[in-house]
Design a protein around this motif. Sequence first.
Motif, PDB file in Angstrom:
ATOM      1  N   LYS A 120     -40.154  12.807 -16.446  1.00  0.00           N
ATOM      2  CA  LYS A 120     -41.431  12.270 -15.953  1.00  0.00           C
ATOM      3  C   LYS A 120     -42.354  13.401 -15.495  1.00  0.00           C
ATOM      4  O   LYS A 120     -43.574  13.364 -15.722  1.00  0.00           O
TER       5      LYS A 120
ATOM      6  N   PHE B  38     -51.052   7.246 -15.600  1.00  0.00           N
ATOM      7  CA  PHE B  38     -49.668   7.200 -15.118  1.00  0.00           C
ATOM      8  C   PHE B  38     -49.593   6.234 -13.940  1.00  0.00           C
ATOM      9  O   PHE B  38     -50.393   6.313 -13.011  1.00  0.00           O
ATOM     10  N   ASP B  39     -48.632   5.324 -13.977  1.00  0.00           N
ATOM     11  CA  ASP B  39     -48.501   4.334 -12.901  1.00  0.00           C
ATOM     12  C   ASP B  39     -48.160   4.981 -11.568  1.00  0.00           C
ATOM     13  O   ASP B  39     -48.566   4.487 -10.509  1.00  0.00           O
ATOM     14  N   TYR B  40     -47.406   6.059 -11.596  1.00  0.00           N
ATOM     15  CA  TYR B  40     -46.959   6.710 -10.360  1.00  0.00           C
ATOM     16  C   TYR B  40     -47.689   8.046 -10.201  1.00  0.00           C
ATOM     17  O   TYR B  40     -47.276   9.063 -10.745  1.00  0.00           O
ATOM     18  N   HIS B  41     -48.774   8.009  -9.436  1.00  0.00           N
ATOM     19  CA  HIS B  41     -49.572   9.218  -9.223  1.00  0.00           C
ATOM     20  C   HIS B  41     -50.131   9.280  -7.796  1.00  0.00           C
ATOM     21  O   HIS B  41     -50.977  10.108  -7.499  1.00  0.00           O
TER      22      HIS B  41
ATOM     23  N   ASP C  57     -43.842  11.863  -6.835  1.00  0.00           N
ATOM     24  CA  ASP C  57     -44.190  10.665  -7.605  1.00  0.00           C
ATOM     25  C   ASP C  57     -43.135  10.353  -8.667  1.00  0.00           C
ATOM     26  O   ASP C  57     -42.804   9.186  -8.898  1.00  0.00           O
ATOM     27  N   ALA C  58     -42.609  11.384  -9.306  1.00  0.00           N
ATOM     28  CA  ALA C  58     -41.624  11.169 -10.375  1.00  0.00           C
ATOM     29  C   ALA C  58     -40.332  10.578  -9.823  1.00  0.00           C
ATOM     30  O   ALA C  58     -39.789   9.619 -10.396  1.00  0.00           O
TER      31      ALA C  58
ATOM     32  N   ARG D 246     -40.037   8.959  -7.042  1.00  0.00           N
ATOM     33  CA  ARG D 246     -40.354   7.597  -6.568  1.00  0.00           C
ATOM     34  C   ARG D 246     -40.338   6.616  -7.732  1.00  0.00           C
ATOM     35  O   ARG D 246     -39.891   5.455  -7.587  1.00  0.00           O
ATOM     36  N   ALA D 247     -40.813   7.036  -8.881  1.00  0.00           N
ATOM     37  CA  ALA D 247     -40.787   6.177 -10.068  1.00  0.00           C
ATOM     38  C   ALA D 247     -39.350   5.898 -10.501  1.00  0.00           C
ATOM     39  O   ALA D 247     -38.999   4.758 -10.837  1.00  0.00           O
TER      40      ALA D 247
ATOM     41  N   GLU E  38     -37.493   3.168  -8.499  1.00  0.00           N
ATOM     42  CA  GLU E  38     -37.737   1.778  -8.887  1.00  0.00           C
ATOM     43  C   GLU E  38     -36.796   1.330 -10.007  1.00  0.00           C
ATOM     44  O   GLU E  38     -36.464   0.152 -10.105  1.00  0.00           O
ATOM     45  N   GLU E  39     -36.371   2.258 -10.830  1.00  0.00           N
ATOM     46  CA  GLU E  39     -35.431   1.929 -11.897  1.00  0.00           C
ATOM     47  C   GLU E  39     -34.065   1.542 -11.333  1.00  0.00           C
ATOM     48  O   GLU E  39     -33.257   0.919 -12.025  1.00  0.00           O
TER      49      GLU E  39
ATOM     50  N   TYR F  92     -45.827   2.379  -1.286  1.00  0.00           N
ATOM     51  CA  TYR F  92     -46.415   2.868  -2.540  1.00  0.00           C
ATOM     52  C   TYR F  92     -47.533   1.932  -3.021  1.00  0.00           C
ATOM     53  O   TYR F  92     -47.547   1.458  -4.159  1.00  0.00           O
TER      54      TYR F  92
END
Length: 397
Positions: A102, A144-147, A167-168, A170-171, A174-175, A292
């Motif tokens: 990411k 990008f959704d996570y920024h 941010d990466a 944090r993304a 969520e997974e 977030y």
Amino acid sequence: MNNITMFDVGVEVPHFIKYMGSKKKIINFVVEGINEVNTGGPVCDLFAGSSVLSGVLRNQVEIISNDIQAYSAVLANAYLTDYPWNSYPSLIQNIMQSANQKVNDFLGAFPQFDFNYNREFTLEEFISLEEAQRRLINFDFSKFDYHLFTKNYSGTYWSYNQCVWIDAIRAVAEEYRQTPFYYAILASLMFAMSYNSQSTGHYAQYRDATNQSSMNDILLYRQKEIAPFFQRKMEELQQTLGNNNYSFTTYSLDYRDCLEKIPEKSVVYADPPYAFVHYSRFYHAIETLVKYDYPDVQHKGRYRGDRHQSPFCIKTQVEGAFHEMFTRIQKKQANLVLSYSNTGMIALEDLVDLATSTLGNQYKIDVRTVDYLHSTMGRREDKSRSVQEAVILAKQK
């Protein structure tokens, strides 16, 4: 009391964030107080903060952890979760690979942003590099959704590259939201953020480079990397936090609402704020990490607009707040361990008198004190202050 389990003191727990007023250094003193009023029921940590009590009492008792700040519940869950590490042998490696991908994708999409701290600087060059990153708050990263952190915090508490990593990860978290490891990932990221931040350990305000000395100090933090700090903490959790055979509940409620929910005859540990400063000002960044929610950020410190204001931090409200707490504890027939200090918003003697008059003659009140060097989270001459820490024990007769 003979049939009631005494909780172990001296339990070593993983450390997540630098926290003002943390009871980590005197946690044995606190647990000894809890042992004295133990009812055999659950222990409610009413103002959990960094949730270190959950770490200490983990796998010893049913815990109810509460704090109005959402990040506290994340920390409590990270301490209290029952972890099936063996079922996920490649977990940390997979997380790091996903986050690294990411980061590479994000950096590759914006090649115009190259903020290199691994070189020689004049003070003017350094200030210019910092300011260029702060202006990214006006840039559109929405492909990008996570920024969130890259946009709002580059060049403040963290560098652009550090924010991209925040941010990466944090993304990636969520997974894993539906797995037992979600909170461990977030808590480990909070650790990495805390120890990469150029501020004094909290997020009340970032520092500006005003001379060569301050530039060099900030540069030390700018050259750190989020990834190894995060990975090291995850590996520590894998080694230290395994099974937890006790149930637990975490809330993000006002203290009054939490006290309505606890079972009767619980033990309540209350560690409310002592001073006029509101914790929401100091830890807004990790609150935003958890939520977030892309808030509008304000002022130099880039605070959230919805920061909580505690009545325990307001001189005209503190007595009423304590009266409310004592009344609700009496209603639940709970026992109480209350941490406070001789530097608090209300004098210790007055607080003891208020507890005695509110709880009534069915409670026995004791006070224990210990001298304590309280961290102010500062970098200059006032890094810590000598205070007298007290626990007020209220036990039903």
